[in-house]
Write a protein that holds these residues in place. Sequence first.
Motif, short mmCIF file in Angstrom:
data_model
loop_
_atom_site.label_atom_id
_atom_site.label_comp_id
_atom_site.label_asym_id
_atom_site.label_seq_id
_atom_site.Cartn_x
_atom_site.Cartn_y
_atom_site.Cartn_z
N GLY A 219 0.82 -1.21 0.00
CA GLY A 219 0.00 0.00 0.00
C GLY A 219 0.85 1.26 0.00
O GLY A 219 2.03 1.25 -0.36
N ASN A 220 0.24 2.36 0.43
CA ASN A 220 0.92 3.64 0.47
C ASN A 220 1.71 3.81 1.77
O ASN A 220 1.21 3.47 2.84
N PHE A 221 2.92 4.34 1.67
CA PHE A 221 3.74 4.59 2.85
C PHE A 221 3.06 5.60 3.76
O PHE A 221 2.56 6.64 3.30
N ASN A 222 3.03 5.29 5.07
CA ASN A 222 2.46 6.17 6.07
C ASN A 222 3.59 6.76 6.90
O ASN A 222 4.25 6.05 7.66
N LEU A 223 3.80 8.07 6.77
CA LEU A 223 4.93 8.72 7.43
C LEU A 223 4.79 8.70 8.94
O LEU A 223 5.79 8.79 9.66
N THR A 224 3.59 8.53 9.44
CA THR A 224 3.38 8.55 10.89
C THR A 224 3.61 7.18 11.52
O THR A 224 4.31 7.06 12.54
N THR A 225 3.06 6.14 10.91
CA THR A 225 3.08 4.82 11.55
C THR A 225 4.18 3.89 11.04
O THR A 225 4.74 3.11 11.81
N ASP A 226 4.51 3.96 9.76
CA ASP A 226 5.46 2.99 9.20
C ASP A 226 6.89 3.12 9.76
O ASP A 226 7.54 2.11 10.03
N PRO A 227 7.42 4.33 9.97
CA PRO A 227 8.78 4.41 10.52
C PRO A 227 8.94 3.81 11.91
O PRO A 227 10.05 3.43 12.29
N THR A 228 7.85 3.70 12.65
CA THR A 228 7.95 3.09 13.99
C THR A 228 8.26 1.60 13.90
O THR A 228 8.68 1.00 14.90
N LYS A 229 8.06 1.01 12.72
CA LYS A 229 8.31 -0.42 12.54
C LYS A 229 9.66 -0.69 11.87
O LYS A 229 10.00 -1.85 11.60
N PHE A 230 10.45 0.36 11.60
CA PHE A 230 11.72 0.16 10.92
C PHE A 230 12.67 -0.68 11.77
O PHE A 230 12.70 -0.59 12.99
N ASN A 231 13.46 -1.48 11.07
CA ASN A 231 14.52 -2.27 11.72
C ASN A 231 15.82 -1.49 11.62
O ASN A 231 16.42 -1.40 10.55
N LEU A 232 16.26 -0.92 12.72
CA LEU A 232 17.51 -0.16 12.77
C LEU A 232 18.60 -0.91 13.51
O LEU A 232 19.64 -0.32 13.85
N VAL A 233 18.37 -2.20 13.75
CA VAL A 233 19.34 -3.02 14.49
C VAL A 233 20.15 -3.91 13.55
O VAL A 233 21.38 -3.88 13.55
N ASP A 234 19.46 -4.72 12.74
CA ASP A 234 20.17 -5.65 11.85
C ASP A 234 19.52 -5.75 10.47
O ASP A 234 19.32 -6.85 9.96
N PRO A 235 19.18 -4.62 9.83
CA PRO A 235 18.60 -4.71 8.49
C PRO A 235 19.62 -5.25 7.49
O PRO A 235 20.82 -5.08 7.67
N VAL A 236 19.12 -5.88 6.44
CA VAL A 236 20.00 -6.43 5.42
C VAL A 236 20.69 -5.29 4.68
O VAL A 236 20.12 -4.21 4.46
#
Length: 581
Positions: free
Chosen positions: A499-516
């Motif tokens: 779907g469409n990227f949601n600037l409010t909710t989607d970044p909270t789910k980002f993997n900033l620990v071990d992304p490929v």
Amino acid sequence: MWVSNILPSSFLGALIFLTCFANLYPEVALASVTRHYKFNIRLKNVTRLCGTKKIITVNGKFPGPRILAREGDRVVINVVNHVSNNMTIHWHGIRQLRSAWADGPAYITQCPIQTGQSYVYNFTITGQRGTLWYHAHISWIRATLYGPIIILPRHNVSYPFVKPYKEVPIMLGEWWKADTEAVINQALQTGAGPNNSDSYTINGFPGPSKNCSSKETYKLKVKPGKTYLLRLINAALNDELFFKIANHTFTIVDADASYVKPFETDTIYIAPGQTNNILLQTKNISSNAKFLIAARPYSTAAAGTFDNTTVFGLLEYHVTNSTSANSSINSLRSPPFPPINGTSYVANWTNQLRSLGNSRFPTNVPQTIQRWFFFTVGLGTNPCPKNQTCQGPTNRTKFSASVNNISFVMPTTAILQAYYFRRWNGVYTTDFPNNPLVQFNYTGTPPNNTMVTNGTKMVVLPYNTTVELVMQGTSILGAENHPFHLHGYNFYVVGQGSGNFNLTTDPTKFNLVDPVERNTVGVPSGGWVAIRFRADNPGVWFMHCHIEIHITWGLRMAWLVTDGKLPNQRLSPPPADLPKC
């Protein structure tokens, strides 16, 4: 005793120091050598699918010869063009730190090598080990001009997985009976999609499923109970592929020459431009046996048709003092595949990829972002030339493609040369939009106006800027998966979704620990992907969809990364033999 009598004392001291240093730090002392290659670009008669045609090759080989190096090595490749076509070669995935002149895309970092001319590509492999590849980067010549780049770890540095018994490159490709330059020229003239390939290939062979090709089958001979490292490369022009071996599973250990947390699967998804190192553990069997190796496409085929076939090879067990396996290839069972339009399978597969992220191979994801970009990527249209009937979406339009509705126009002068010599007027502009100029429901009902804007525009990034880029697929003329490749950089895939990227909710789910960490990532069909990178490599860097017809239609853009303040943060001067336009 004789050494001290012959050598000066200063030299003897240096020799003793180097010997001690090598004993203490063998991986450093033996780290770097210079490896020289000569690539003669020549025509070669090759027979496939009942016909013989001339193809463009490196040293008369199809696929081309491998480049073998270790992390830290300098690689010098003299490319001599003996064919009538203009030529450049891209070393796909090589970081090219401060060596943008060696990157290879035509009219981006260099003008093409003309007939009878040569150019020396000179670069150092820094912080990379695994499987990459090279290919022509002008028109559709890479249909036959491609080969593997195998980067071994430094001396005395082991793999972070079990040492394989044998390592085997597996290159997936496409074969046209027709001249591929004629195929793309016809498509550009009519405005339609190109004719499909006639077969997929495994290491250049179409396999036994086509007429006249029973002897054109790739065979991988293995021993029981051994671990094989398959270096898998998708060199196909226009298709993403699923890869399987009947009754066998794989362990994924590497993606785009970056180690990943191992996971098991029986099906590989691999987009054009991507590579995977996979471990194959052969079975403990006591007699000779054969199993099918197979690849078939993943496609949502929004624009035109695609090659809906399966290519086969053979995995052959060779057991000492065993009777031969007499079963014919036609009696072997093809392994089951996901649906051709299996977008959910592709999403689940790619979500399993995680960086290894240990002390030896840390994950350095930028945690704070200085520049944020939102790019829409997808298909569109250009008007049909006056007094001409076209075969695009309508008889008055041609197929096109764009990033933020900008369809990139290739210049006739290399952008990097224009930038370095400050002669950019009329070559490019630096006003590429950070966001779409017109907002709409990107994955919903498309807008009535599908026309694109044409131009040669770039984004300028100051050296060492941290970047987050969200690429949003669109449904204009249908949703498709777009494998995007960024030259000169690896990046971290911190998130993806439908779907469409949601600037409010989607970044909270980002993997900033071990992304490929990758150099090529798919923008999901009807979805989005988010990546992060640090702009620590000065130069002009192409970014484009690696589906060849999409890049031809303009699904591409470029980043200009300026020099840093220190000498080792600046682009090196151009080589003396840099081709001229």
